[in-house]
Design a protein around this motif. Structure first.
Motif, PDB file in Angstrom:
ATOM      1  N   ASN A 104       0.818  -1.222   0.000  1.00 18.94           N
ATOM      2  CA  ASN A 104       0.000   0.000   0.000  1.00 18.94           C
ATOM      3  C   ASN A 104       0.851   1.271   0.000  1.00 18.94           C
ATOM      4  O   ASN A 104       0.344   2.365  -0.205  1.00 18.94           O
ATOM      5  CB  ASN A 104      -0.833  -0.017   1.303  1.00 18.94           C
ATOM      6  N   GLY A 105       2.159   1.096   0.341  1.00 19.05           N
ATOM      7  CA  GLY A 105       3.025   2.267   0.469  1.00 19.05           C
ATOM      8  C   GLY A 105       2.844   3.000   1.785  1.00 19.05           C
ATOM      9  O   GLY A 105       3.264   4.150   1.938  1.00 19.05           O
ATOM     10  N   THR A 106       2.214   2.335   2.764  1.00 15.05           N
ATOM     11  CA  THR A 106       1.993   2.972   4.074  1.00 15.05           C
ATOM     12  C   THR A 106       3.254   2.877   4.924  1.00 15.05           C
ATOM     13  O   THR A 106       3.781   1.786   5.127  1.00 15.05           O
ATOM     14  CB  THR A 106       0.836   2.270   4.827  1.00 15.05           C
ATOM     15  N   PRO A 107       3.771   4.001   5.435  1.00 14.70           N
ATOM     16  CA  PRO A 107       4.950   3.928   6.305  1.00 14.70           C
ATOM     17  C   PRO A 107       4.650   3.101   7.561  1.00 14.70           C
ATOM     18  O   PRO A 107       3.618   3.292   8.207  1.00 14.70           O
ATOM     19  CB  PRO A 107       5.215   5.386   6.683  1.00 14.70           C
ATOM     20  N   VAL A 108       5.565   2.186   7.888  1.00 10.18           N
ATOM     21  CA  VAL A 108       5.455   1.370   9.106  1.00 10.18           C
ATOM     22  C   VAL A 108       6.685   1.681   9.950  1.00 10.18           C
ATOM     23  O   VAL A 108       7.815   1.498   9.503  1.00 10.18           O
ATOM     24  CB  VAL A 108       5.396  -0.136   8.768  1.00 10.18           C
ATOM     25  N   ILE A 109       6.474   2.176  11.165  1.00  9.05           N
ATOM     26  CA  ILE A 109       7.587   2.618  12.011  1.00  9.05           C
ATOM     27  C   ILE A 109       7.487   1.995  13.404  1.00  9.05           C
ATOM     28  O   ILE A 109       6.469   1.393  13.755  1.00  9.05           O
ATOM     29  CB  ILE A 109       7.612   4.163  12.136  1.00  9.05           C
ATOM     30  N   SER A 110       8.545   2.190  14.184  1.00  6.48           N
ATOM     31  CA  SER A 110       8.539   1.686  15.563  1.00  6.48           C
ATOM     32  C   SER A 110       8.007   2.763  16.510  1.00  6.48           C
ATOM     33  O   SER A 110       7.978   3.946  16.175  1.00  6.48           O
ATOM     34  CB  SER A 110       9.961   1.309  15.985  1.00  6.48           C
ATOM     35  N   GLU A 111       7.646   2.317  17.694  1.00  9.32           N
ATOM     36  CA  GLU A 111       7.223   3.244  18.751  1.00  9.32           C
ATOM     37  C   GLU A 111       8.336   4.245  19.064  1.00  9.32           C
ATOM     38  O   GLU A 111       8.086   5.420  19.311  1.00  9.32           O
ATOM     39  CB  GLU A 111       6.881   2.425  20.013  1.00  9.32           C
ATOM     40  N   ILE A 112       9.600   3.777  19.037  1.00 12.88           N
ATOM     41  CA  ILE A 112      10.737   4.650  19.349  1.00 12.88           C
ATOM     42  C   ILE A 112      10.835   5.764  18.308  1.00 12.88           C
ATOM     43  O   ILE A 112      11.031   6.934  18.633  1.00 12.88           O
ATOM     44  CB  ILE A 112      12.066   3.843  19.377  1.00 12.88           C
ATOM     45  N   GLU A 113      10.725   5.392  17.032  1.00 16.94           N
ATOM     46  CA  GLU A 113      10.771   6.376  15.950  1.00 16.94           C
ATOM     47  C   GLU A 113       9.688   7.434  16.137  1.00 16.94           C
ATOM     48  O   GLU A 113       9.927   8.639  16.015  1.00 16.94           O
ATOM     49  CB  GLU A 113      10.575   5.654  14.606  1.00 16.94           C
ATOM     50  N   PHE A 114       8.460   6.969  16.455  1.00 16.02           N
ATOM     51  CA  PHE A 114       7.324   7.879  16.615  1.00 16.02           C
ATOM     52  C   PHE A 114       7.544   8.817  17.803  1.00 16.02           C
ATOM     53  O   PHE A 114       7.440  10.044  17.684  1.00 16.02           O
ATOM     54  CB  PHE A 114       6.039   7.066  16.809  1.00 16.02           C
ATOM     55  N   ALA A 115       7.901   8.250  18.954  1.00 17.54           N
ATOM     56  CA  ALA A 115       8.044   9.053  20.174  1.00 17.54           C
ATOM     57  C   ALA A 115       9.197  10.044  20.052  1.00 17.54           C
ATOM     58  O   ALA A 115       9.141  11.153  20.595  1.00 17.54           O
ATOM     59  CB  ALA A 115       8.259   8.143  21.375  1.00 17.54           C
ATOM     60  N   GLY A 116      10.230   9.651  19.306  1.00 16.21           N
ATOM     61  CA  GLY A 116      11.397  10.517  19.149  1.00 16.21           C
ATOM     62  C   GLY A 116      11.068  11.864  18.518  1.00 16.21           C
ATOM     63  O   GLY A 116      11.792  12.845  18.716  1.00 16.21           O
ATOM     64  N   ARG A 117       9.971  11.926  17.755  1.00 14.51           N
ATOM     65  CA  ARG A 117       9.571  13.185  17.115  1.00 14.51           C
ATOM     66  C   ARG A 117       9.110  14.222  18.127  1.00 14.51           C
ATOM     67  O   ARG A 117       9.059  15.410  17.832  1.00 14.51           O
ATOM     68  CB  ARG A 117       8.409  12.928  16.141  1.00 14.51           C
ATOM     69  N   TYR A 118       8.714  13.751  19.308  1.00 19.44           N
ATOM     70  CA  TYR A 118       8.045  14.645  20.265  1.00 19.44           C
ATOM     71  C   TYR A 118       8.854  14.904  21.524  1.00 19.44           C
ATOM     72  O   TYR A 118       8.312  15.291  22.544  1.00 19.44           O
ATOM     73  CB  TYR A 118       6.667  14.065  20.614  1.00 19.44           C
ATOM     74  N   THR A 119      10.171  14.655  21.452  1.00 18.96           N
ATOM     75  CA  THR A 119      11.013  14.963  22.612  1.00 18.96           C
ATOM     76  C   THR A 119      12.308  15.617  22.153  1.00 18.96           C
ATOM     77  O   THR A 119      12.834  15.269  21.093  1.00 18.96           O
ATOM     78  CB  THR A 119      11.337  13.699  23.445  1.00 18.96           C
ATOM     79  N   ASP A 120      12.802  16.553  22.967  1.00 22.07           N
ATOM     80  CA  ASP A 120      14.104  17.176  22.701  1.00 22.07           C
ATOM     81  C   ASP A 120      15.183  16.534  23.561  1.00 22.07           C
ATOM     82  O   ASP A 120      16.331  16.983  23.556  1.00 22.07           O
ATOM     83  CB  ASP A 120      14.051  18.682  23.036  1.00 22.07           C
ATOM     84  N   ALA A 121      14.817  15.511  24.323  1.00 18.45           N
ATOM     85  CA  ALA A 121      15.789  14.873  25.226  1.00 18.45           C
ATOM     86  C   ALA A 121      16.935  14.271  24.422  1.00 18.45           C
ATOM     87  O   ALA A 121      16.772  13.857  23.279  1.00 18.45           O
ATOM     88  CB  ALA A 121      15.099  13.782  26.043  1.00 18.45           C
ATOM     89  N   LYS A 122      18.095  14.217  25.041  1.00 18.39           N
ATOM     90  CA  LYS A 122      19.248  13.538  24.441  1.00 18.39           C
ATOM     91  C   LYS A 122      19.082  12.031  24.679  1.00 18.39           C
ATOM     92  O   LYS A 122      18.545  11.620  25.713  1.00 18.39           O
ATOM     93  CB  LYS A 122      20.544  14.017  25.091  1.00 18.39           C
ATOM     94  N   ILE A 123      19.601  11.238  23.738  1.00 23.89           N
ATOM     95  CA  ILE A 123      19.369   9.795  23.784  1.00 23.89           C
ATOM     96  C   ILE A 123      20.666   9.010  23.874  1.00 23.89           C
ATOM     97  O   ILE A 123      21.590   9.214  23.079  1.00 23.89           O
ATOM     98  CB  ILE A 123      18.603   9.324  22.518  1.00 23.89           C
ATOM     99  N   ILE A 124      20.710   8.082  24.836  1.00 21.48           N
ATOM    100  CA  ILE A 124      21.761   7.066  24.885  1.00 21.48           C
ATOM    101  C   ILE A 124      21.077   5.766  24.462  1.00 21.48           C
ATOM    102  O   ILE A 124      20.136   5.317  25.115  1.00 21.48           O
ATOM    103  CB  ILE A 124      22.328   6.914  26.314  1.00 21.48           C
ATOM    104  N   GLY A 125      21.514   5.188  23.354  1.00 19.83           N
ATOM    105  CA  GLY A 125      20.907   3.950  22.857  1.00 19.83           C
ATOM    106  C   GLY A 125      21.879   2.797  23.017  1.00 19.83           C
ATOM    107  O   GLY A 125      23.058   2.911  22.660  1.00 19.83           O
ATOM    108  N   ILE A 126      21.396   1.686  23.566  1.00 22.37           N
ATOM    109  CA  ILE A 126      22.275   0.538  23.836  1.00 22.37           C
ATOM    110  C   ILE A 126      21.698  -0.695  23.153  1.00 22.37           C
ATOM    111  O   ILE A 126      20.523  -1.045  23.354  1.00 22.37           O
ATOM    112  CB  ILE A 126      22.415   0.309  25.355  1.00 22.37           C
TER     113      ILE A 126
END
Length: 464
Positions: A104-126
């Motif tokens: 369908n061409g519908t973007p499928v993303i993760s919860e992390i990707e989505f939530a990342g749009r709405y925070t200015d916090a710095k991220i440590i990813g492990i």
């Protein structure tokens, strides 16, 4: 290459929400329900769909928030009209509904990707095949002890999306699985940590280790020269993968085999030494709360993060020395008649079980088994010969375990419940031995998840 790494096409313009833009969340576990709440808060018209049953606590949350949902099915007409879909990490790309969305061409993303749009916090990813929960928890503990305003999320604790909706942290420490990374595109990690790459979940990656490794390296995507990539220089698959890639971030290796400056290394086999641009940090491995060779690596990775953030050496030493191990990861349960019982239910792959056996200092009765993900048990052979006196199988189908170890271990017993496994192991062990639940397999044949398996085991031990 794994097509997970070629999905950028539909990710150019993130959907902004508002005005009732339709967004569908697939999977109503911790991450899905958190994502639905954040999406609703941001003005999306949200719908949640779970192909399985939804746990009562999550159902109640959705009802309280007036978010419509369905369970035990995916209704095409309620899903395919979404502008964007947030998918649970547990849903594979080959699931029929995901295939339809891609067509369908519908973007499928993760919860992390989505939530990342709405925070200015710095991220440590492990990330890493093994040790990521321990390292994430330790890093969070060190930062929190130092007085930082920090959240803990990802594969651990409350969902990232829910915290973005309800908290205001300056930093997050995120445990990121390969499944989460597969559906992350524009998200950027300020400090990325890759602990190791060993065969795991290969059923999701066409049984190709290079596809799985490519997912792990996605943690470095979008990084710039202001960011950091912390990695294990002793891990052959990591080094192999790095030769094929270029990195925007500053590289900080850690090793117990060679000296790295900047980076972290082991001095005279006794002290961890960490040097970044900040003052050197040294700490005796005897003083670390987490013991065992694999935990030296985990402590080094956390220590480098702390030094990059310019934490004081005294604070680091204190928190790295008083950290309490996490539940279901080499967790001491009880000592009964001189027999130690250890719950390592979180060991859902062979490599994790190798680490557990490597840290044992007594004879072991090993409880193994569950849903086999295409395991190669041969890497355990030397440790099993040295340390394991009996194997207790805990799973519906134990054929592969018997094939691997029948010629190596005199006693291999099949059991079909945590209670039976604990009881049989207790009778096979003698004073001074360790009964180790470290299954090397997923738990879904007999249990809801590895936590359920671990708790049932602990309850069974307490009843002995």
């Amino acid at each position: 290459m794994n097509d997970n790494n070629n999905k950028e096409t539909n990710q150019k313009h993130p959907v902004q929400g508002g005005g009732g833009t339709r967004l569908v969340v697939l999977g109503a576990g911790e991450s899905g329900v958190g994502a639905a709440f954040l999406a609703q808060q941001r003005g999306f018209d949200v719908f949640v769909s779970d192909f399985g049953g939804i746990a009562d606590n999550y159902k109640k949350q959705l009802e309280d928030w007036n978010i419509p949902f369905e369970e035990k099915q995916h209704t095409d007409e309620l899903i395919l009209n979404a502008v964007e879909v947030i998918k649970s990490p547990g849903i594979p790309d080959k699931a029929p509904i995901i295939k339809k969305l891609h067509e369908n061409g519908t973007p499928v993303i993760s919860e992390i990707e989505f939530a990342g749009r709405y925070t200015d916090a710095k991220i440590i990813g492990i990330t890493g095949s093994n040790g990521k929960t321990t390292t994430t928890s330790l890093t969070y503990h060190v930062l929190k002890d130092a007085g930082m305003n920090v959240g803990l999320a990802g594969n651990i604790g409350k969902s990232f999306a829910y915290q973005v909706a309800t908290e205001k942290f300056d930093w997050y420490v995120l445990e990121l699985s390969s499944f989460m990374l597969d559906d992350m595109f524009r998200f950027k990690v300020d400090i990325a940590v890759l602990l190791n790459i060993t065969p795991d979940h290969l059923d999701r990656y066409d049984y190709k280790l290079e596809n799985y490794a490519a997912s792990k390296f996605r943690i470095t995507q979008n990084q710039t020269a202001a960011d950091y990539f912390i990695y294990c220089a002793d891990d052959p698959e990591t080094i192999k993968g790095m030769k094929e890639r270029t990195f925007g971030a500053q590289l900080l290796p850690f090793s117990i085999q060679q000296k790295f400056e900047p980076g972290a290394y082991l001095d005279n086999n006794d002290n961890i030494v960490i040097n970044t641009t900040q003052e050197h940090f040294t700490m005796s491995i005897q003083d670390l709360a987490l013991q065992g060779k694999h935990n030296i690596y985990n402590s080094m990775a956390s220590g480098i993060v702390a030094k990059v953030l310019e934490l004081r050496n005294e604070t680091m030493r204190e928190s790295m020395g008083n950290f309490k191990s996490i539940e279901h990861r080499l967790e001491f349960v009880a000592n009964i008649s001189g027999i130690r019982f250890i719950n390592d239910s979180k060991a859902t792959n062979v490599n994790s079980t190798w680490y557990a056996l490597e840290s044992m200092t007594s004879d072991v009765v090993l409880i193994l088994g569950g849903v086999d993900k295409g395991n190669d048990y041969s890497m355990l052979n030397d440790l099993v010969k040295q340390k394991v006196k009996a194997i207790v199988c805990l799973g519906k189908d134990n054929k592969r375990i018997h094939e691997a170890f029948d010629d190596m271990v005199e006693i291999i017993v099949n059991t079909s419940s945590a209670q039976e496994a604990a009881t049989v192991a207790y009778h096979l062990a003698t004073k001074g031995d360790t009964v180790l639940l470290s299954p090397a397999c997923a738990s879904f044949d007999l249990f809801k998840n590895y936590e359920d398996r671990g708790r049932q085991f602990k309850d069974a031990v307490k009843e002995l």
